[in-house]
Design a protein around this motif. Structure first.
Motif, PDB file in Angstrom:
ATOM      1  N   ALA A  54     -13.049 -15.837 -47.590  1.00  8.95           N
ATOM      2  CA  ALA A  54     -13.656 -16.233 -48.858  1.00  8.95           C
ATOM      3  C   ALA A  54     -14.467 -17.518 -48.703  1.00  8.95           C
ATOM      4  O   ALA A  54     -14.244 -18.320 -47.792  1.00  8.95           O
ATOM      5  N   GLN A  55     -15.395 -17.712 -49.614  1.00 10.44           N
ATOM      6  CA  GLN A  55     -16.130 -18.966 -49.672  1.00 10.44           C
ATOM      7  C   GLN A  55     -15.212 -20.070 -50.187  1.00 10.44           C
ATOM      8  O   GLN A  55     -14.319 -19.819 -50.998  1.00 10.44           O
ATOM      9  N   GLU A 174      -9.554 -28.238 -36.242  1.00  6.72           N
ATOM     10  CA  GLU A 174     -10.749 -27.469 -35.902  1.00  6.72           C
ATOM     11  C   GLU A 174     -10.851 -26.239 -36.795  1.00  6.72           C
ATOM     12  O   GLU A 174      -9.996 -25.364 -36.786  1.00  6.72           O
ATOM     13  N   ALA A 175     -11.912 -26.173 -37.573  1.00  2.00           N
ATOM     14  CA  ALA A 175     -12.118 -25.042 -38.475  1.00  2.00           C
ATOM     15  C   ALA A 175     -12.967 -23.972 -37.795  1.00  2.00           C
ATOM     16  O   ALA A 175     -14.009 -24.266 -37.231  1.00  2.00           O
ATOM     17  N   LYS A 176     -12.512 -22.720 -37.844  1.00  2.00           N
ATOM     18  CA  LYS A 176     -13.275 -21.594 -37.313  1.00  2.00           C
ATOM     19  C   LYS A 176     -13.898 -20.783 -38.440  1.00  2.00           C
ATOM     20  O   LYS A 176     -14.769 -19.961 -38.214  1.00  2.00           O
ATOM     21  N   LYS A 177     -13.414 -21.001 -39.639  1.00  2.00           N
ATOM     22  CA  LYS A 177     -13.959 -20.386 -40.847  1.00  2.00           C
ATOM     23  C   LYS A 177     -14.225 -21.498 -41.857  1.00  2.00           C
ATOM     24  O   LYS A 177     -13.752 -22.629 -41.689  1.00  2.00           O
ATOM     25  N   PRO A 178     -14.975 -21.214 -42.928  1.00  2.00           N
ATOM     26  CA  PRO A 178     -15.321 -22.286 -43.870  1.00  2.00           C
ATOM     27  C   PRO A 178     -14.123 -23.017 -44.465  1.00  2.00           C
ATOM     28  O   PRO A 178     -14.179 -24.225 -44.689  1.00  2.00           O
ATOM     29  N   ALA A 179     -13.028 -22.295 -44.737  1.00  2.68           N
ATOM     30  CA  ALA A 179     -11.852 -22.930 -45.326  1.00  2.68           C
ATOM     31  C   ALA A 179     -10.598 -22.346 -44.680  1.00  2.68           C
ATOM     32  O   ALA A 179     -10.418 -21.129 -44.660  1.00  2.68           O
ATOM     33  N   GLU A 180      -9.761 -23.225 -44.138  1.00  3.21           N
ATOM     34  CA  GLU A 180      -8.549 -22.786 -43.459  1.00  3.21           C
ATOM     35  C   GLU A 180      -7.364 -23.629 -43.899  1.00  3.21           C
ATOM     36  O   GLU A 180      -7.516 -24.688 -44.521  1.00  3.21           O
ATOM     37  N   LEU A 181      -6.184 -23.159 -43.534  1.00  4.81           N
ATOM     38  CA  LEU A 181      -4.930 -23.852 -43.823  1.00  4.81           C
ATOM     39  C   LEU A 181      -4.131 -23.955 -42.538  1.00  4.81           C
ATOM     40  O   LEU A 181      -4.046 -22.987 -41.773  1.00  4.81           O
TER      41      LEU A 181
END
Length: 207
Positions: A54-55, A174-181
């Motif tokens: 998701a965005q 390090e983020a691989k997608k726009p929003a992570e947890l």
């Protein structure tokens, strides 16, 4: 007053200063006294990240944590900060070991970037919120209710167990997608009164 853009930039810059400090902060997990949870070994697993990630959402403070697969249903979320002297991220106090905490100066769960949540596996008082993390699997869902009434939904794509002294810097932020947890807890054996390892759960924001 900082502008929203300036605040976001400050949070992202601060993330680079945090990467070495989280492992030390989680040293509070485990103890040689009391009735700790069993020693934990999690087989590191990963899957492809969600194709329909998701965005990012607008920033909103988290108010709880739900992980249905392992029975986590926390109704609150503590604010955690980095100690300016030690550069270690704080952890929930021992007497609130069934409450998760989040790095309040970093991205909020659902916001752009990597949100960091810390929760105990056990403490001096025994098993804690993440006591069943060993049953968690890739593909399981994590839900974070938020102050604005929305819920950020995440799908687990990776679970790692690493020695606290050997966690690569980028693992936490390090983020691989726009929003992570990232959910951080402890594992391994008790040595010198503390758990030897960190268990790091990574999840993508999904619709």
């Amino acid at each position: 007053m900082s502008t929203p853009v300036a605040s976001r930039r400050a949070r992202y810059a601060a993330a680079s200063a945090l990467v070495l400090a989280v492992g030390g902060g989680l040293a509070a997990c485990g103890t040689a006294s009391g009735s700790p949870a069993p020693d934990l070994t999690v087989r590191s697993t990963a899957t492809a990240q969600a194709a329909n990630a998701a965005q990012p959402l607008e920033r909103s403070v988290p108010t709880g944590l739900r992980i249905p697969a392992i029975g986590v249903d926390a109704k609150s979320m503590l604010d955690l900060a980095v100690d300016p002297k030690t550069r270690e991220l704080g952890v929930p106090p021992v007497d609130r070991a069934n409450e998760p905490g989040w790095w309040a100066d970093g991205p909020a769960p659902g916001e752009k970037g990597v949100a960091i949540v810390v929760a105990h596996y056990d403490t001096a008082n025994g098993p804690a919120l993440m006591k069943d993390v060993g049953r968690l699997k890739v593909g399981d869902m994590v839900e974070v209710p938020r102050e604005d009434g929305s819920t950020a939904r995440f799908k687990v794509y990776e679970i790692k167990q690493l020695n606290k002294g050997k966690v690569p810097d980028e693992t936490y932020t390090e983020a691989k997608k726009p929003a992570e947890l990232r959910i951080l807890t402890c594992g391994g054996q008790i040595k010198d009164g503390h758990r030897t390892d960190n268990v790091i759960v990574s999840a993508d924001l999904v619709p």
